[in-house]
Motif scaffolding. Structure first.
Motif, PDB file in Angstrom:
ATOM      1  N   HIS A   1       0.847  -1.202   0.000  1.00  0.00           N
ATOM      2  CA  HIS A   1       0.000   0.000   0.000  1.00  0.00           C
ATOM      3  C   HIS A   1       0.882   1.252   0.000  1.00  0.00           C
ATOM      4  CE1 HIS A   1      -4.052   1.700   1.710  1.00  0.00           C
ATOM      5  NE2 HIS A   1      -3.537   2.493   0.803  1.00  0.00           N
ATOM      6  N   VAL A   2       1.914   1.258   0.836  1.00  0.00           N
ATOM      7  CA  VAL A   2       2.844   2.393   0.874  1.00  0.00           C
ATOM      8  C   VAL A   2       3.559   2.542  -0.462  1.00  0.00           C
ATOM      9  CG1 VAL A   2       5.037   3.182   1.887  1.00  0.00           C
ATOM     10  CG2 VAL A   2       3.184   2.431   3.382  1.00  0.00           C
ATOM     11  N   GLU A   3       4.024   1.443  -1.009  1.00  0.00           N
ATOM     12  CA  GLU A   3       4.747   1.491  -2.281  1.00  0.00           C
ATOM     13  C   GLU A   3       3.848   1.936  -3.433  1.00  0.00           C
ATOM     14  OE1 GLU A   3       6.596  -2.391  -2.463  1.00  0.00           O
ATOM     15  OE2 GLU A   3       8.218  -1.755  -1.109  1.00  0.00           O
ATOM     16  N   ALA A   4       2.551   1.670  -3.321  1.00  0.00           N
ATOM     17  CA  ALA A   4       1.601   2.105  -4.352  1.00  0.00           C
ATOM     18  C   ALA A   4       1.492   3.623  -4.416  1.00  0.00           C
ATOM     19  CB  ALA A   4       0.224   1.488  -4.099  1.00  0.00           C
ATOM     20  N   GLN A   5       1.854   4.296  -3.327  1.00  0.00           N
ATOM     21  CA  GLN A   5       1.748   5.756  -3.301  1.00  0.00           C
ATOM     22  C   GLN A   5       2.733   6.420  -4.262  1.00  0.00           C
ATOM     23  OE1 GLN A   5      -1.024   6.809  -1.555  1.00  0.00           O
ATOM     24  NE2 GLN A   5      -1.058   4.573  -1.462  1.00  0.00           N
ATOM     25  N   ALA A   6       3.745   5.689  -4.717  1.00  0.00           N
ATOM     26  CA  ALA A   6       4.729   6.234  -5.651  1.00  0.00           C
ATOM     27  C   ALA A   6       4.288   6.069  -7.111  1.00  0.00           C
ATOM     28  CB  ALA A   6       6.078   5.543  -5.440  1.00  0.00           C
ATOM     29  N   LYS A   7       3.173   5.422  -7.338  1.00  0.00           N
ATOM     30  CA  LYS A   7       2.665   5.185  -8.696  1.00  0.00           C
ATOM     31  C   LYS A   7       1.974   6.439  -9.231  1.00  0.00           C
ATOM     32  CE  LYS A   7       3.492   0.660  -8.431  1.00  0.00           C
ATOM     33  NZ  LYS A   7       4.539   0.029  -9.180  1.00  0.00           N
TER      34      LYS A   7
ATOM     35  N   GLU B   1      -1.174   8.718 -10.590  1.00  0.00           N
ATOM     36  CA  GLU B   1      -2.393   9.033  -9.837  1.00  0.00           C
ATOM     37  C   GLU B   1      -3.500   7.989 -10.029  1.00  0.00           C
ATOM     38  OE1 GLU B   1      -3.919  10.755  -6.820  1.00  0.00           O
ATOM     39  OE2 GLU B   1      -2.018  11.471  -7.605  1.00  0.00           O
ATOM     40  N   VAL B   2      -3.742   7.546 -11.251  1.00  0.00           N
ATOM     41  CA  VAL B   2      -4.814   6.572 -11.496  1.00  0.00           C
ATOM     42  C   VAL B   2      -4.466   5.239 -10.853  1.00  0.00           C
ATOM     43  CG1 VAL B   2      -6.050   5.279 -13.282  1.00  0.00           C
ATOM     44  CG2 VAL B   2      -5.562   7.704 -13.623  1.00  0.00           C
ATOM     45  N   GLU B   3      -3.251   4.754 -11.109  1.00  0.00           N
ATOM     46  CA  GLU B   3      -2.827   3.465 -10.556  1.00  0.00           C
ATOM     47  C   GLU B   3      -2.802   3.526  -9.022  1.00  0.00           C
ATOM     48  OE1 GLU B   3       0.709   0.172 -11.300  1.00  0.00           O
ATOM     49  OE2 GLU B   3       0.930   2.190 -12.101  1.00  0.00           O
ATOM     50  N   LYS B   4      -2.301   4.612  -8.483  1.00  0.00           N
ATOM     51  CA  LYS B   4      -2.251   4.813  -7.032  1.00  0.00           C
ATOM     52  C   LYS B   4      -3.656   4.751  -6.438  1.00  0.00           C
ATOM     53  CE  LYS B   4      -1.478   8.747  -4.023  1.00  0.00           C
ATOM     54  NZ  LYS B   4      -0.874  10.078  -3.921  1.00  0.00           N
ATOM     55  N   SER B   5      -4.608   5.407  -7.072  1.00  0.00           N
ATOM     56  CA  SER B   5      -5.979   5.435  -6.578  1.00  0.00           C
ATOM     57  C   SER B   5      -6.604   4.038  -6.599  1.00  0.00           C
ATOM     58  CB  SER B   5      -6.813   6.400  -7.417  1.00  0.00           C
ATOM     59  OG  SER B   5      -8.154   6.369  -7.007  1.00  0.00           O
ATOM     60  N   VAL B   6      -6.436   3.331  -7.708  1.00  0.00           N
ATOM     61  CA  VAL B   6      -7.009   1.986  -7.842  1.00  0.00           C
ATOM     62  C   VAL B   6      -6.378   1.038  -6.823  1.00  0.00           C
ATOM     63  CG1 VAL B   6      -7.167  -0.026  -9.376  1.00  0.00           C
ATOM     64  CG2 VAL B   6      -7.654   2.261 -10.264  1.00  0.00           C
ATOM     65  N   LEU B   7      -5.049   1.073  -6.739  1.00  0.00           N
ATOM     66  CA  LEU B   7      -4.358   0.186  -5.804  1.00  0.00           C
ATOM     67  C   LEU B   7      -4.712   0.513  -4.356  1.00  0.00           C
ATOM     68  CD1 LEU B   7      -0.834  -0.040  -7.483  1.00  0.00           C
ATOM     69  CD2 LEU B   7      -2.497  -1.902  -7.218  1.00  0.00           C
ATOM     70  N   SER B   8      -4.735   1.789  -4.011  1.00  0.00           N
ATOM     71  CA  SER B   8      -5.063   2.178  -2.635  1.00  0.00           C
ATOM     72  C   SER B   8      -6.454   1.721  -2.248  1.00  0.00           C
ATOM     73  CB  SER B   8      -4.927   3.688  -2.452  1.00  0.00           C
ATOM     74  OG  SER B   8      -3.577   4.069  -2.466  1.00  0.00           O
ATOM     75  N   ASP B   9      -7.413   1.900  -3.155  1.00  0.00           N
ATOM     76  CA  ASP B   9      -8.782   1.440  -2.876  1.00  0.00           C
ATOM     77  C   ASP B   9      -8.806  -0.072  -2.637  1.00  0.00           C
ATOM     78  OD1 ASP B   9      -9.692   4.025  -3.154  1.00  0.00           O
ATOM     79  OD2 ASP B   9     -10.577   3.708  -5.154  1.00  0.00           O
ATOM     80  N   GLN B  10      -8.089  -0.823  -3.480  1.00  0.00           N
ATOM     81  CA  GLN B  10      -8.061  -2.280  -3.350  1.00  0.00           C
ATOM     82  C   GLN B  10      -7.362  -2.701  -2.055  1.00  0.00           C
ATOM     83  OE1 GLN B  10      -9.713  -4.509  -5.269  1.00  0.00           O
ATOM     84  NE2 GLN B  10      -9.087  -5.990  -3.728  1.00  0.00           N
ATOM     85  N   PHE B  11      -6.239  -2.067  -1.736  1.00  0.00           N
ATOM     86  CA  PHE B  11      -5.525  -2.413  -0.504  1.00  0.00           C
ATOM     87  C   PHE B  11      -6.380  -2.112   0.730  1.00  0.00           C
ATOM     88  CE2 PHE B  11      -1.462  -2.093  -3.044  1.00  0.00           C
ATOM     89  CZ  PHE B  11      -1.217  -3.458  -3.010  1.00  0.00           C
TER      90      PHE B  11
ATOM     91  N   GLY C   1      -5.464   8.337   4.442  1.00  0.00           N
ATOM     92  CA  GLY C   1      -4.459   8.926   3.568  1.00  0.00           C
ATOM     93  C   GLY C   1      -3.189   9.361   4.282  1.00  0.00           C
ATOM     94  N   VAL C   2      -3.018   8.904   5.529  1.00  0.00           N
ATOM     95  CA  VAL C   2      -1.826   9.242   6.301  1.00  0.00           C
ATOM     96  C   VAL C   2      -0.855   8.066   6.218  1.00  0.00           C
ATOM     97  CG1 VAL C   2      -0.929   9.813   8.596  1.00  0.00           C
ATOM     98  CG2 VAL C   2      -3.159  10.700   7.857  1.00  0.00           C
ATOM     99  N   PHE C   3       0.274   8.298   5.566  1.00  0.00           N
ATOM    100  CA  PHE C   3       1.280   7.254   5.377  1.00  0.00           C
ATOM    101  C   PHE C   3       2.551   7.672   6.110  1.00  0.00           C
ATOM    102  CE2 PHE C   3      -1.698   6.803   1.971  1.00  0.00           C
ATOM    103  CZ  PHE C   3      -1.841   5.430   1.822  1.00  0.00           C
ATOM    104  N   SER C   4       2.603   7.386   7.397  1.00  0.00           N
ATOM    105  CA  SER C   4       3.742   7.835   8.203  1.00  0.00           C
ATOM    106  C   SER C   4       4.856   6.793   8.295  1.00  0.00           C
ATOM    107  CB  SER C   4       3.268   8.240   9.599  1.00  0.00           C
ATOM    108  OG  SER C   4       2.503   7.223  10.182  1.00  0.00           O
ATOM    109  N   TRP C   5       4.632   5.589   7.773  1.00  0.00           N
ATOM    110  CA  TRP C   5       5.642   4.540   7.773  1.00  0.00           C
ATOM    111  C   TRP C   5       6.165   4.351   6.347  1.00  0.00           C
ATOM    112  CZ3 TRP C   5       6.618   0.716  11.831  1.00  0.00           C
ATOM    113  CH2 TRP C   5       5.953   0.991  13.027  1.00  0.00           C
ATOM    114  N   LYS C   6       7.451   4.125   6.214  1.00  0.00           N
ATOM    115  CA  LYS C   6       8.049   3.787   4.922  1.00  0.00           C
ATOM    116  C   LYS C   6       8.058   2.273   4.794  1.00  0.00           C
ATOM    117  CE  LYS C   6      10.741   7.908   4.590  1.00  0.00           C
ATOM    118  NZ  LYS C   6      11.931   8.623   4.815  1.00  0.00           N
TER     119      LYS C   6
END
Length: 179
Positions: free
Chosen positions: A31-37, A39-49, A115-120
């Motif tokens: 989920h964290v790694e998806a944030q580097a994708k 915008e569209v891919e990030k949104s789809v992946l984040s929703d799925q995760f 939407g808070v990603f405080s861990w790497k």
């Protein structure tokens, strides 16, 4: 129910709880790694995760934790002599650490949902190993009980921790070289 039945159920739910704890942190990493994708891919992946994390957490991991504690407590009620054993006190301390771990994972999940990603991802990989160390300690304490030579046990415990950190470093280098 007799002690062996309760003990078997306790072990089954311990395995389920650990499976959930191990997998949830893997989902956090992805989920964290998806944030580097993009915008569209990030949104789809984040929703799925978020869906996967929520279902894993509320349908498997948390119920397994509750049932682990229920059957563990039931076991201590049936066999209160366990509470006189030094190894049980140490095991229960590790269970306490695991409960803290559980609720920190829950907070991470709820933060990510906001939407808070405080861990790497690297920190989460290390975090994941804490559950592994608790598992190793709890199993050894439950199986070898008072037979365990504490000096050897302590050295072994830290050897596992160091070994896991070395493997993580090797994995990171290998992964980085492939990119």
């Amino acid at each position: 129910m007799d002690l062996n039945t309760v003990k078997a159920l306790h072990i089954i739910f311990v395995v389920s709880w650990f499976a959930g704890l191990f997998y949830i942190v893997r989902l956090f990493i992805y989920h964290v790694e998806a944030q580097a994708k993009g915008e569209v891919e990030k949104s789809v992946l984040s929703d799925q995760f978020q869906i996967m994390e929520s279902r894993l957490w509320w349908i498997i991991t948390t119920p397994a934790m509750i049932l682990t504690l229920l059957f563990g407590t039931w076991m201590l009620i049936i066999a209160p002599a366990y509470l006189n054993a030094g190894w049980m006190h140490i095991k229960l301390a590790f269970v306490g650490v695991l409960l803290i771990y559980h609720f920190v994972c829950q907070k991470i999940m709820l933060d990510m949902k906001k939407g808070v990603f405080s861990w790497k991802s690297g920190s989460l990989r290390l975090w994941n190993e804490l559950a592994t160390l608790c598992l190793v300690a709890i199993v050894f304490l439950a199986v070898v009980k008072n037979q365990l030579d504490w000096i050897k046990g302590t050295i072994g415990f830290f050897a596992v921790a160091i070994g896991l950190m070395v493997l993580i470093k090797i994995y990171k280098r290998t992964r980085k070289n492939k990119m």
